[in-house]
Design a protein around this motif. Structure first.
Motif, PDB file in Angstrom:
ATOM      1  N   MET A 161       0.840  -1.155   0.000  1.00  0.00           N
ATOM      2  CA  MET A 161       0.000   0.000   0.000  1.00  0.00           C
ATOM      3  C   MET A 161       0.897   1.234   0.000  1.00  0.00           C
ATOM      4  N   ILE A 162       0.591   2.158  -0.891  1.00  0.00           N
ATOM      5  CA  ILE A 162       1.374   3.395  -0.986  1.00  0.00           C
ATOM      6  C   ILE A 162       0.449   4.572  -0.717  1.00  0.00           C
ATOM      7  N   VAL A 163       0.884   5.470   0.146  1.00  0.00           N
ATOM      8  CA  VAL A 163       0.127   6.684   0.458  1.00  0.00           C
ATOM      9  C   VAL A 163       1.008   7.892   0.161  1.00  0.00           C
ATOM     10  N   PRO A 164       0.402   9.052  -0.097  1.00  0.00           N
ATOM     11  CA  PRO A 164       1.206  10.241  -0.379  1.00  0.00           C
ATOM     12  C   PRO A 164       2.146  10.567   0.778  1.00  0.00           C
ATOM     13  N   PRO A 201       5.776  14.419  -6.610  1.00  0.00           N
ATOM     14  CA  PRO A 201       5.259  13.711  -5.441  1.00  0.00           C
ATOM     15  C   PRO A 201       6.054  12.445  -5.163  1.00  0.00           C
ATOM     16  N   PHE A 202       6.061  12.023  -3.918  1.00  0.00           N
ATOM     17  CA  PHE A 202       6.619  10.720  -3.581  1.00  0.00           C
ATOM     18  C   PHE A 202       5.680  10.040  -2.607  1.00  0.00           C
ATOM     19  N   GLY A 203       5.794   8.739  -2.524  1.00  0.00           N
ATOM     20  CA  GLY A 203       4.890   7.974  -1.679  1.00  0.00           C
ATOM     21  C   GLY A 203       5.624   7.220  -0.593  1.00  0.00           C
ATOM     22  N   VAL A 204       4.890   6.860   0.428  1.00  0.00           N
ATOM     23  CA  VAL A 204       5.394   6.043   1.522  1.00  0.00           C
ATOM     24  C   VAL A 204       4.737   4.677   1.377  1.00  0.00           C
ATOM     25  N   THR A 205       5.544   3.629   1.407  1.00  0.00           N
ATOM     26  CA  THR A 205       5.034   2.274   1.233  1.00  0.00           C
ATOM     27  C   THR A 205       4.912   1.578   2.577  1.00  0.00           C
ATOM     28  N   PHE A 206       3.755   0.985   2.810  1.00  0.00           N
ATOM     29  CA  PHE A 206       3.526   0.157   3.986  1.00  0.00           C
ATOM     30  C   PHE A 206       3.389  -1.273   3.489  1.00  0.00           C
ATOM     31  N   SER A 207       4.217  -2.170   3.985  1.00  0.00           N
ATOM     32  CA  SER A 207       4.137  -3.567   3.568  1.00  0.00           C
ATOM     33  C   SER A 207       4.206  -4.466   4.796  1.00  0.00           C
ATOM     34  N   PHE A 261      -2.047 -11.402   4.611  1.00  0.00           N
ATOM     35  CA  PHE A 261      -3.258 -11.196   5.400  1.00  0.00           C
ATOM     36  C   PHE A 261      -3.123 -10.111   6.472  1.00  0.00           C
ATOM     37  N   SER A 262      -2.194  -9.186   6.308  1.00  0.00           N
ATOM     38  CA  SER A 262      -2.054  -8.093   7.268  1.00  0.00           C
ATOM     39  C   SER A 262      -2.630  -6.787   6.728  1.00  0.00           C
ATOM     40  N   GLU A 263      -3.484  -6.903   5.706  1.00  0.00           N
ATOM     41  CA  GLU A 263      -4.037  -5.711   5.063  1.00  0.00           C
ATOM     42  C   GLU A 263      -4.782  -4.812   6.041  1.00  0.00           C
ATOM     43  N   ARG A 264      -5.545  -5.404   6.948  1.00  0.00           N
ATOM     44  CA  ARG A 264      -6.317  -4.591   7.888  1.00  0.00           C
ATOM     45  C   ARG A 264      -5.402  -3.693   8.724  1.00  0.00           C
ATOM     46  N   ARG A 265      -4.320  -4.249   9.204  1.00  0.00           N
ATOM     47  CA  ARG A 265      -3.371  -3.480  10.009  1.00  0.00           C
ATOM     48  C   ARG A 265      -2.665  -2.425   9.142  1.00  0.00           C
ATOM     49  N   LEU A 266      -2.289  -2.795   7.907  1.00  0.00           N
ATOM     50  CA  LEU A 266      -1.589  -1.864   7.012  1.00  0.00           C
ATOM     51  C   LEU A 266      -2.479  -0.676   6.653  1.00  0.00           C
ATOM     52  N   ILE A 267      -3.746  -0.958   6.390  1.00  0.00           N
ATOM     53  CA  ILE A 267      -4.674   0.135   6.085  1.00  0.00           C
ATOM     54  C   ILE A 267      -4.795   1.065   7.280  1.00  0.00           C
ATOM     55  N   GLY A 268      -4.817   0.512   8.483  1.00  0.00           N
ATOM     56  CA  GLY A 268      -4.859   1.334   9.687  1.00  0.00           C
ATOM     57  C   GLY A 268      -3.625   2.209   9.823  1.00  0.00           C
ATOM     58  N   TYR A 269      -2.450   1.632   9.557  1.00  0.00           N
ATOM     59  CA  TYR A 269      -1.208   2.419   9.624  1.00  0.00           C
ATOM     60  C   TYR A 269      -1.214   3.523   8.574  1.00  0.00           C
ATOM     61  N   TYR A 312      -3.789   4.936   7.095  1.00  0.00           N
ATOM     62  CA  TYR A 312      -4.782   5.950   7.445  1.00  0.00           C
ATOM     63  C   TYR A 312      -4.254   6.873   8.547  1.00  0.00           C
ATOM     64  N   ALA A 313      -3.645   6.291   9.557  1.00  0.00           N
ATOM     65  CA  ALA A 313      -3.087   7.095  10.648  1.00  0.00           C
ATOM     66  C   ALA A 313      -1.995   8.027  10.131  1.00  0.00           C
ATOM     67  N   PHE A 314      -1.162   7.547   9.218  1.00  0.00           N
ATOM     68  CA  PHE A 314      -0.105   8.372   8.634  1.00  0.00           C
ATOM     69  C   PHE A 314      -0.711   9.551   7.878  1.00  0.00           C
ATOM     70  N   GLU A 315      -1.738   9.267   7.055  1.00  0.00           N
ATOM     71  CA  GLU A 315      -2.374  10.346   6.293  1.00  0.00           C
ATOM     72  C   GLU A 315      -3.013  11.380   7.215  1.00  0.00           C
ATOM     73  N   GLN A 316      -3.661  10.935   8.278  1.00  0.00           N
ATOM     74  CA  GLN A 316      -4.303  11.863   9.202  1.00  0.00           C
ATOM     75  C   GLN A 316      -3.280  12.711   9.946  1.00  0.00           C
ATOM     76  N   ALA A 317      -2.131  12.135  10.257  1.00  0.00           N
ATOM     77  CA  ALA A 317      -1.100  12.859  11.005  1.00  0.00           C
ATOM     78  C   ALA A 317      -0.331  13.845  10.138  1.00  0.00           C
ATOM     79  N   THR A 318      -0.121  13.506   8.855  1.00  0.00           N
ATOM     80  CA  THR A 318       0.730  14.338   8.005  1.00  0.00           C
ATOM     81  C   THR A 318      -0.030  15.291   7.093  1.00  0.00           C
ATOM     82  N   HIS A 319      -1.256  14.962   6.736  1.00  0.00           N
ATOM     83  CA  HIS A 319      -2.057  15.765   5.794  1.00  0.00           C
ATOM     84  C   HIS A 319      -1.328  15.980   4.466  1.00  0.00           C
TER      85      HIS A 319
END
Length: 73
Positions: free
Chosen positions: A1-4, A24-30, A34-42, A44-51
């Motif tokens: 999963m890559i987020v801005p 732009p560059f992205g941050v990768t969470f891997s 079957f750890s998708e639920r946790r990765l999506i949480g991480y 989402y938290a990163f996006e909310q903290a950094t905007h």
């Protein structure tokens, strides 16, 4: 999963007269299988903290981009 992750300036080695925009560059969470639920949480938290997620100026907003919240009764 890559987020801005933000933007970085383009290198100075561009042709004269070319106005390079920040790239732009992205941050990768891997993680393991079957750890998708946790990765999506991480992510989402990163996006909310950094905007860092900002809409592109070349794309107009859609009516569905605005979410309204109903008051609880």
């Amino acid at each position: 999963m890559i987020v801005p992750g933000g933007f970085f300036p383009n290198p100075a080695a561009v042709p004269a007269g070319f106005k390079a925009q920040p790239s732009p560059f992205g941050v990768t969470f891997s993680g393991p299988a079957f750890s998708e639920r946790r990765l999506i949480g991480y992510a989402y938290a990163f996006e909310q903290a950094t905007h860092h997620r900002v809409p592109s100026p070349s794309v107009p907003p859609l009516p569905s981009d605005t979410v309204t919240r109903r008051e609880r009764e």
